[in-house]
Scaffold this active site. Structure first.
Site, short mmCIF file in Angstrom:
data_model
loop_
_atom_site.label_atom_id
_atom_site.label_comp_id
_atom_site.label_asym_id
_atom_site.label_seq_id
_atom_site.Cartn_x
_atom_site.Cartn_y
_atom_site.Cartn_z
N LYS A 110 0.85 -1.20 0.00
CA LYS A 110 0.00 0.00 0.00
C LYS A 110 0.88 1.24 0.00
O LYS A 110 1.93 1.26 0.65
CB LYS A 110 -0.90 -0.03 1.24
CG LYS A 110 -1.95 1.08 1.29
CD LYS A 110 -2.85 0.90 2.51
CE LYS A 110 -3.90 1.99 2.61
NZ LYS A 110 -4.78 1.84 3.80
N SER A 122 -9.73 1.99 3.03
CA SER A 122 -8.83 2.70 2.14
C SER A 122 -7.82 1.81 1.42
O SER A 122 -7.24 2.23 0.42
CB SER A 122 -8.06 3.77 2.92
OG SER A 122 -7.21 3.15 3.87
N SER A 151 -9.86 -0.29 7.29
CA SER A 151 -9.31 -0.11 5.94
C SER A 151 -8.69 -1.35 5.31
O SER A 151 -8.36 -1.34 4.13
CB SER A 151 -8.25 1.00 5.95
OG SER A 151 -8.89 2.25 5.93
#
Lengths: 97, 497
Positions: free
Chosen positions: B79, B154, B178
């Site tokens: 990420k 996210s 997330s």
């Protein structure tokens, strides 16, 4: 509670947040924050007297270590990320006239 | 069988057995990205040449017997809020559009030591603030199951990349759900570890007391393997915890006899989609059939988790994001007259709408006069919520709940009303407030064919309980799928005859 979000309050908060808002953005921020705080006010239904604030999951205290350098000199790589630099320094706009 | 359909652990085994080379695995993933990522946009950056060079190096280390771990040679994604030395790390934000870290996060270093190969950095909501991956400055990520829908967020890029076989596993971060919510939306398995289990060193901070890095993977076995690799005590993170054991894979057993499962009634109220409810309840039944003890209970204070979370997370974000001021990193606004104006212009132009909204809220709740009424109130509520979980875990080993109230919403639907978007985190945020480990495991699909995840929550340091329950559900679900496929097959044969 949401009526505390006046124009003056938005101006004050944007100074704290270091943000510059256009008049339209200010109006939007006022609405958004008032709406959010109305929602957050739900917490007032709870009796929290006598409850300690929980800052962390586990009780944490300062963690000490010996003051010994363990990392190398990354300054060149770090300065490469700077929008502006002069020699080995970060360069910023004029701070005093 | 294509390389891409293997799980990370299966691929690692084949690499070890010399049936597949590391370069073949990397090329397979790069080809997949080439074909699909224009449409899905899982990645912000792909490090093709770096991955190829690394593949050759890792292969040598495997051949010489220096690398023997189960993830050696396996291509993975990271990420984009997790620092990778020499690789662009943007946090999905314009303000960090050209930031290249000089060091890697400890979790990344741990994976590199295990021989994993970084393919690229995945898309995310800006600074992890969002539930759809639509607030990224680098375009939206689309759900590979149906590109009209969001992947969740996210960590939407990481979850979509795993779902689309654009990597074998990925790292995500979870501050309020997330990892678990997008894992549910993308039909993959995602785990948020106990706070302090994975070092936050090198994770760009959003809300430091809630943030944890965790694995996004194709199944529970991979999740356990990745967690074993990334979990470590790290003196560089002052909140890192030294744990007694790290052998999470030992819990990969189908046997759940005697495991006590609690289902919070309050999580199954009006806002819950009917398809999600049915799938989650059927997952509970599978555990019961496998010998677990399952019952409903009252977990109170559920509705207070979201307001408490947004106050705390925004306050911490307001402080953490103060460092982005146009001096040290990436973006600076042009033509500012003085220093102060440069700060303000840089931040106003560099941050997106949702980030600005949370910084404003955070600054307000920490400001003199409102600190007690909002910030301390939220922290006291956090303690009450933690007490409720403590009570529940006296009776249960695992709490079973939905990961999200619905399946993936359509693109663009969620951004209209921020408070409504915040409500999509209703089943996940309390876990972060209490620091608990939790995992989302695929348990079905809705009528539109979109995936549904069941969330398994355990007490602090009890990851093994959720891995055990998750593995049991996963095996039963895949058996059911096989049986259904076989039944359909024999019906078709009958019809032909």
């Amino acid at each position: 509670m949401a009526d505390i979000i006046t124009d003056e309050m938005i101006d004050y908060v944007s100074i704290l947040a270091k943000l510059e808002l256009t008049p339209a953005e200010k109006e939007q921020a006022k609405n958004d924050m008032a709406k959010m705080l109305d929602y957050v006010d739900m917490l007032n239904e709870l009796d929290t007297s006598g409850t300690e604030p929980m800052y962390h999951v586990f009780p944490v205290s300062n963690v000490f270590r010996e003051d010994v350098v363990v990392n190398g000199d990354d300054s060149e790589g770090m300065l490469k990320n700077a929008p502006e630099r002069k020699d080995n320094f970060y360069k910023v706009p004029r701070t005093v006239d | 069988m294509s390389i891409l359909s293997l799980t990370a652990v299966e691929l690692g085994r084949k690499i070890k057995a010399k049936e597949v080379s590391v370069s073949e695995a990397v090329e397979a993933v790069l080809a997949q990205i080439e074909t699909y990522d224009k449409e899905y946009n899982c990645y912000i950056s792909v490090d093709r040449e770096g991955a190829r060079t690394r593949a050759r190096k890792v292969q040598k280390l495997i051949d010489s017997g220096e690398l023997t771990g189960q993830l050696a040679g396996v291509p993975m994604a990271v990420k984009d809020n997790i620092c990778t030395k020499g690789l662009l790390t943007t946090c999905g934000s314009k303000i960090l559009e050209s930031f290249v870290p000089t060091y890697s996060a400890q979790a990344v270093l741990n994976l590199e030591n295990a021989g994993a190969v970084i393919i690229g950095k995945t898309n995310m909501d800006e600074f992890a603030m969002g539930s759809t991956t639509e607030t990224s400055a680098f375009g939206v990520t689309k759900n590979p199951w149906n590109t009209q829908h969001v992947p969740g967020g996210s960590s939407g890029g990481s979850c979509a990349a795993v779902a689309a076989d654009e990597c074998f596993f990925a790292l995500g971060s979870d501050t309020g759900g997330s990892i678990r919510q997008p894992a549910s939306f993308c039909g993959v398995t995602g785990l948020k570890p106990t706070y302090g289990t994975v070092s936050r060193y090198g994770l760009v901070a959003y809300a430091s007391s809630l943030d944890q890095i965790g694995p996004v993977a194709k199944d529970v076995t991979d999740c356990a393997a990745v967690l074993e690799a990334i979990a470590s005590y790290d003196p560089k993170d002052s909140t890192s915890i030294k744990r007694d054991d790290y052998d999470f894979a030992l819990a990969l057993t189908e046997d759940v006899k005697g495991l006590r499962i609690g289902i919070p009634k309050d999580y199954f109220t009006d806002g819950l989609d009917q398809n999600v409810r049915a799938a989650v309840q059927s997952a509970a039944r599978l555990l019961e059939e496998n010998g677990a003890f399952v019952e409903e209970f009252d977990l109170s204070l559920v509705q207070y988790a979201i307001p408490a979370y947004y106050v705390i997370a925004s306050a911490e974000a307001g402080s953490n994001l103060a460092r982005f001021d146009g001096v040290k990193y990436a973006y600076r606004s042009k033509d500012s007259k003085g220093l102060h104006e440069m700060y303000k212009k840089t931040r106003s132009e560099g941050f997106g709408e949702e980030v600005r909204r949370r910084i404003m809220l955070g600054s307000f709740v920490l400001s003199s006069g409102y600190y007690d009424a909002y910030y301390l109130k939220a922290l006291r509520t956090r303690k009450l919520i933690k007490n409720e979980f403590d009570k529940a875990f006296e009776k249960y080993d695992v709490i079973l709940a939905p990961a999200a109230p619905t399946t993936a919403p359509r693109l663009g639907e969620s951004l209209i009303d921020p408070v409504k978007m915040y409500l999509s985190d209703i089943y996940t945020v309390a876990v972060n407030l209490a620091g608990l480990p939790a995992m989302s495991v695929p348990c079905g699909v809705d009528l539109k064919g979109l995936p549904i995840g069941v969330q398994l929550i355990a007490d602090c340091f009890k990851e093994k309980n959720i891995i055990r329950a998750g593995y049991s559900i996963e095996q039963a679900v895949s058996r059911e799928k096989c049986e259904a496929a076989r039944a359909a097959e024999s019906k078709a044969t009958e019809a032909r005859n």
